[in-house]
Design a protein around this motif. Structure first.
Motif, PDB file in Angstrom:
ATOM      1  N   ILE A 130       0.744  -1.056  -0.021  1.00  0.00           N
ATOM      2  CA  ILE A 130       0.078  -0.078   0.136  1.00  0.00           C
ATOM      3  C   ILE A 130       0.868   1.180  -0.039  1.00  0.00           C
ATOM      4  O   ILE A 130       1.860   1.268   0.956  1.00  0.00           O
ATOM      5  CB  ILE A 130      -0.829  -0.040   1.214  1.00  0.00           C
ATOM      6  CG1 ILE A 130      -1.676  -1.376   1.238  1.00  0.00           C
ATOM      7  CG2 ILE A 130      -1.800   1.289   1.242  1.00  0.00           C
ATOM      8  CD1 ILE A 130      -2.690  -1.315   2.342  1.00  0.00           C
ATOM      9  N   PRO A 131       0.980   2.061  -1.080  1.00  0.00           N
ATOM     10  CA  PRO A 131       1.500   3.271  -1.021  1.00  0.00           C
ATOM     11  C   PRO A 131       1.099   4.243   0.186  1.00  0.00           C
ATOM     12  O   PRO A 131      -0.061   4.699   0.227  1.00  0.00           O
ATOM     13  CB  PRO A 131       1.260   4.020  -2.292  1.00  0.00           C
ATOM     14  CG  PRO A 131       0.470   2.887  -3.190  1.00  0.00           C
ATOM     15  CD  PRO A 131      -0.107   1.979  -2.180  1.00  0.00           C
ATOM     16  N   LEU A 132       2.211   4.605   0.874  1.00  0.00           N
ATOM     17  CA  LEU A 132       1.808   5.366   2.014  1.00  0.00           C
ATOM     18  C   LEU A 132       2.525   6.839   2.117  1.00  0.00           C
ATOM     19  O   LEU A 132       3.681   7.040   1.564  1.00  0.00           O
ATOM     20  CB  LEU A 132       2.431   4.826   3.361  1.00  0.00           C
ATOM     21  CG  LEU A 132       1.786   3.391   3.662  1.00  0.00           C
ATOM     22  CD1 LEU A 132       2.295   2.735   4.773  1.00  0.00           C
ATOM     23  CD2 LEU A 132       0.518   3.594   3.829  1.00  0.00           C
ATOM     24  N   VAL A 133       1.850   7.852   2.246  1.00  0.00           N
ATOM     25  CA  VAL A 133       2.294   9.353   2.330  1.00  0.00           C
ATOM     26  C   VAL A 133       2.170   9.952   3.715  1.00  0.00           C
ATOM     27  O   VAL A 133       1.066  10.444   4.131  1.00  0.00           O
ATOM     28  CB  VAL A 133       1.556  10.140   1.343  1.00  0.00           C
ATOM     29  CG1 VAL A 133       2.052  11.659   1.384  1.00  0.00           C
ATOM     30  CG2 VAL A 133       1.608   9.446  -0.108  1.00  0.00           C
ATOM     31  N   PRO A 134       3.265  10.010   4.572  1.00  0.00           N
ATOM     32  CA  PRO A 134       3.045  10.351   6.028  1.00  0.00           C
ATOM     33  C   PRO A 134       2.933  11.985   5.917  1.00  0.00           C
ATOM     34  O   PRO A 134       3.642  12.632   5.072  1.00  0.00           O
ATOM     35  CB  PRO A 134       4.289  10.095   6.533  1.00  0.00           C
ATOM     36  CG  PRO A 134       5.162   9.857   5.520  1.00  0.00           C
ATOM     37  CD  PRO A 134       4.571   9.407   4.261  1.00  0.00           C
ATOM     38  N   THR A 135       2.137  12.472   6.580  1.00  0.00           N
ATOM     39  CA  THR A 135       1.685  13.886   6.716  1.00  0.00           C
ATOM     40  C   THR A 135       1.280  14.030   8.207  1.00  0.00           C
ATOM     41  O   THR A 135       0.715  13.159   8.727  1.00  0.00           O
ATOM     42  CB  THR A 135       0.471  14.145   5.802  1.00  0.00           C
ATOM     43  OG1 THR A 135       0.584  13.795   4.513  1.00  0.00           O
ATOM     44  CG2 THR A 135       0.222  15.588   5.632  1.00  0.00           C
ATOM     45  N   GLY A 136       1.333  15.528   8.465  1.00  0.00           N
ATOM     46  CA  GLY A 136       1.125  15.801   9.834  1.00  0.00           C
ATOM     47  C   GLY A 136       2.334  15.952  10.846  1.00  0.00           C
ATOM     48  O   GLY A 136       2.908  14.981  11.275  1.00  0.00           O
ATOM     49  N   GLY A 137       2.844  17.259  10.785  1.00  0.00           N
ATOM     50  CA  GLY A 137       4.054  17.574  11.591  1.00  0.00           C
ATOM     51  C   GLY A 137       5.452  17.221  11.187  1.00  0.00           C
ATOM     52  O   GLY A 137       6.323  17.243  11.938  1.00  0.00           O
ATOM     53  N   VAL A 138       5.367  16.813   9.677  1.00  0.00           N
ATOM     54  CA  VAL A 138       6.814  16.420   9.378  1.00  0.00           C
ATOM     55  C   VAL A 138       7.437  17.476   9.285  1.00  0.00           C
ATOM     56  O   VAL A 138       7.177  18.325   8.416  1.00  0.00           O
ATOM     57  CB  VAL A 138       6.371  15.653   7.842  1.00  0.00           C
ATOM     58  CG1 VAL A 138       7.738  15.100   7.289  1.00  0.00           C
ATOM     59  CG2 VAL A 138       5.486  14.344   8.119  1.00  0.00           C
ATOM     60  N   ARG A 139       8.806  17.283   9.555  1.00  0.00           N
ATOM     61  CA  ARG A 139       9.779  18.360   9.347  1.00  0.00           C
ATOM     62  C   ARG A 139      10.739  18.095   8.331  1.00  0.00           C
ATOM     63  O   ARG A 139      10.719  17.040   7.805  1.00  0.00           O
ATOM     64  CB  ARG A 139      10.788  18.278  10.562  1.00  0.00           C
ATOM     65  CG  ARG A 139       9.866  18.755  11.899  1.00  0.00           C
ATOM     66  CD  ARG A 139      11.098  19.154  13.145  1.00  0.00           C
ATOM     67  NE  ARG A 139      12.226  18.448  13.039  1.00  0.00           N
ATOM     68  CZ  ARG A 139      12.308  17.462  14.105  1.00  0.00           C
ATOM     69  NH1 ARG A 139      11.515  17.393  15.199  1.00  0.00           N
ATOM     70  NH2 ARG A 139      13.488  16.782  14.177  1.00  0.00           N
ATOM     71  N   ILE A 140      11.259  19.013   7.651  1.00  0.00           N
ATOM     72  CA  ILE A 140      12.056  18.990   6.500  1.00  0.00           C
ATOM     73  C   ILE A 140      13.122  17.995   6.652  1.00  0.00           C
ATOM     74  O   ILE A 140      13.629  17.002   6.142  1.00  0.00           O
ATOM     75  CB  ILE A 140      12.763  20.191   6.066  1.00  0.00           C
ATOM     76  CG1 ILE A 140      11.429  21.249   5.489  1.00  0.00           C
ATOM     77  CG2 ILE A 140      13.829  20.216   4.913  1.00  0.00           C
ATOM     78  CD1 ILE A 140      11.884  22.475   5.054  1.00  0.00           C
ATOM     79  N   ASP A 141      13.875  18.246   8.081  1.00  0.00           N
ATOM     80  CA  ASP A 141      15.231  17.200   8.257  1.00  0.00           C
ATOM     81  C   ASP A 141      14.499  15.676   8.495  1.00  0.00           C
ATOM     82  O   ASP A 141      15.402  14.896   8.889  1.00  0.00           O
ATOM     83  CB  ASP A 141      15.745  17.811   9.447  1.00  0.00           C
ATOM     84  CG  ASP A 141      14.932  17.850  10.832  1.00  0.00           C
ATOM     85  OD1 ASP A 141      13.828  17.557  10.782  1.00  0.00           O
ATOM     86  OD2 ASP A 141      15.603  18.124  11.956  1.00  0.00           O
ATOM     87  N   GLU A 142      13.444  15.433   8.560  1.00  0.00           N
ATOM     88  CA  GLU A 142      12.688  14.015   8.790  1.00  0.00           C
ATOM     89  C   GLU A 142      12.253  13.476   7.317  1.00  0.00           C
ATOM     90  O   GLU A 142      11.883  12.244   7.293  1.00  0.00           O
ATOM     91  CB  GLU A 142      11.597  14.226   9.454  1.00  0.00           C
ATOM     92  CG  GLU A 142      11.796  14.469  11.028  1.00  0.00           C
ATOM     93  CD  GLU A 142      10.707  14.719  11.837  1.00  0.00           C
ATOM     94  OE1 GLU A 142      10.783  14.661  13.149  1.00  0.00           O
ATOM     95  OE2 GLU A 142       9.554  15.058  11.285  1.00  0.00           O
ATOM     96  N   VAL A 143      12.500  14.025   6.161  1.00  0.00           N
ATOM     97  CA  VAL A 143      12.158  13.684   5.039  1.00  0.00           C
ATOM     98  C   VAL A 143      12.718  12.546   4.549  1.00  0.00           C
ATOM     99  O   VAL A 143      12.217  11.378   4.186  1.00  0.00           O
ATOM    100  CB  VAL A 143      12.182  14.762   4.013  1.00  0.00           C
ATOM    101  CG1 VAL A 143      11.932  14.183   2.345  1.00  0.00           C
ATOM    102  CG2 VAL A 143      11.046  15.862   4.001  1.00  0.00           C
ATOM    103  N   ALA A 144      13.920  12.527   4.496  1.00  0.00           N
ATOM    104  CA  ALA A 144      14.877  11.339   4.119  1.00  0.00           C
ATOM    105  C   ALA A 144      14.615  10.184   5.197  1.00  0.00           C
ATOM    106  O   ALA A 144      14.432   9.154   4.575  1.00  0.00           O
ATOM    107  CB  ALA A 144      16.352  11.592   4.393  1.00  0.00           C
ATOM    108  N   GLY A 145      14.396  10.339   6.186  1.00  0.00           N
ATOM    109  CA  GLY A 145      14.034   9.197   7.088  1.00  0.00           C
ATOM    110  C   GLY A 145      12.767   8.397   6.765  1.00  0.00           C
ATOM    111  O   GLY A 145      12.792   7.124   6.760  1.00  0.00           O
ATOM    112  N   TYR A 146      11.605   9.167   6.475  1.00  0.00           N
ATOM    113  CA  TYR A 146      10.759   8.688   5.978  1.00  0.00           C
ATOM    114  C   TYR A 146      10.565   7.918   4.838  1.00  0.00           C
ATOM    115  O   TYR A 146       9.988   6.740   4.477  1.00  0.00           O
ATOM    116  CB  TYR A 146       9.362   9.720   6.109  1.00  0.00           C
ATOM    117  CG  TYR A 146       8.647  10.086   7.166  1.00  0.00           C
ATOM    118  CD1 TYR A 146       7.876   9.317   7.870  1.00  0.00           C
ATOM    119  CD2 TYR A 146       9.065  11.527   7.720  1.00  0.00           C
ATOM    120  CE1 TYR A 146       7.094   9.939   9.013  1.00  0.00           C
ATOM    121  CE2 TYR A 146       8.590  11.909   9.102  1.00  0.00           C
ATOM    122  CZ  TYR A 146       7.510  11.063   9.462  1.00  0.00           C
ATOM    123  OH  TYR A 146       6.832  11.383  10.766  1.00  0.00           O
TER     124      TYR A 146
END
Length: 206
Positions: free
Chosen positions: A149-165
């Motif tokens: 299932i393709p997942l798109v995390p949203t809600g409080g995501v910081r720019i420095d967390e993008v790579a981790g997600y």
């Protein structure tokens, strides 16, 4: 252009939500100029319809967020949106989006909710609010049994967390307040700072 594609511009959705709409066009142009291509303008942002309609004829992948009713899907389609996003999963919204040929990104959080959204035909599932329940660690855990299932995390995501997600399997991330800053709440936002944050987000998604 497909969400979750090979390029960083396919992995970042800018979420434009704010209390002021007089700079909305300028904000959209700033984000596009910085290299972003997926823009989600929410229905509770003043001037959203006109902004989406203006962008629909460009190369932007423009969508409408906070779509909670079939009538709002119709409005989004009239504006020329390519996709609709919701905070939750409403089967009637999904069905109307499918009828009109729009991609649909419903919100869900638990494994049960995510599976339900996928069963209703979600193009991808917006995991919301992602950061509140553990961020990338949470996404890793729920994705283990739901890796189809393709997942798109949203809600409080910081720019420095993008790579981790992205590293734990997100196909893209939705960036709202952490990206936008005061762009849609101030009469005189710092658009240069907004462009720099957008560029940082794209670099993180590379």
């Amino acid at each position: 252009m497909t969400i979750g594609g090979d390029g960083p511009a396919d992995r970042v959705i800018a979420i434009l939500r704010g209390s002021r709409g007089e700079r909305l066009d300028a904000v959209c142009d700033t984000l596009l100029g910085a290299g972003l291509r997926y823009l989600e303008v929410t229905t509770n942002t003043p001037g959203w319809f006109g902004a989406v309609r203006r962008l629909a004829g460009t190369g932007a992948e423009v969508g409408v967020g906070t779509v909670r009713t079939p009538a709002q899907v119709d409005e989004a389609a009239r504006a020329g949106a390519r996709f609709v996003v919701a905070p939750g999963t409403n089967a009637l919204v999904g069905a109307r989006a499918a009828e009109l040929g729009l991609a649909w990104y419903p919100g869900a959080l638990s494994p049960t909710e995510i599976e339900h959204a996928a069963s209703l035909g979600a193009t991808a599932v917006k995991v919301f609010p992602a950061r509140s329940l553990g961020g990338a660690d949470y996404l890793r855990e729920v994705r283990a049994p739901l890796d189809d299932i393709p997942l798109v995390p949203t809600g409080g995501v910081r720019i420095d967390e993008v790579a981790g997600y992205l590293a734990v399997g997100a196909v893209a991330v939705g960036l709202g307040g952490q990206l936008m800053g005061d762009a849609l709440s101030s009469a005189d936002p710092d658009l240069g700072a907004l462009a720099r944050r957008a560029e940082q987000a794209l670099a993180a998604a590379s």
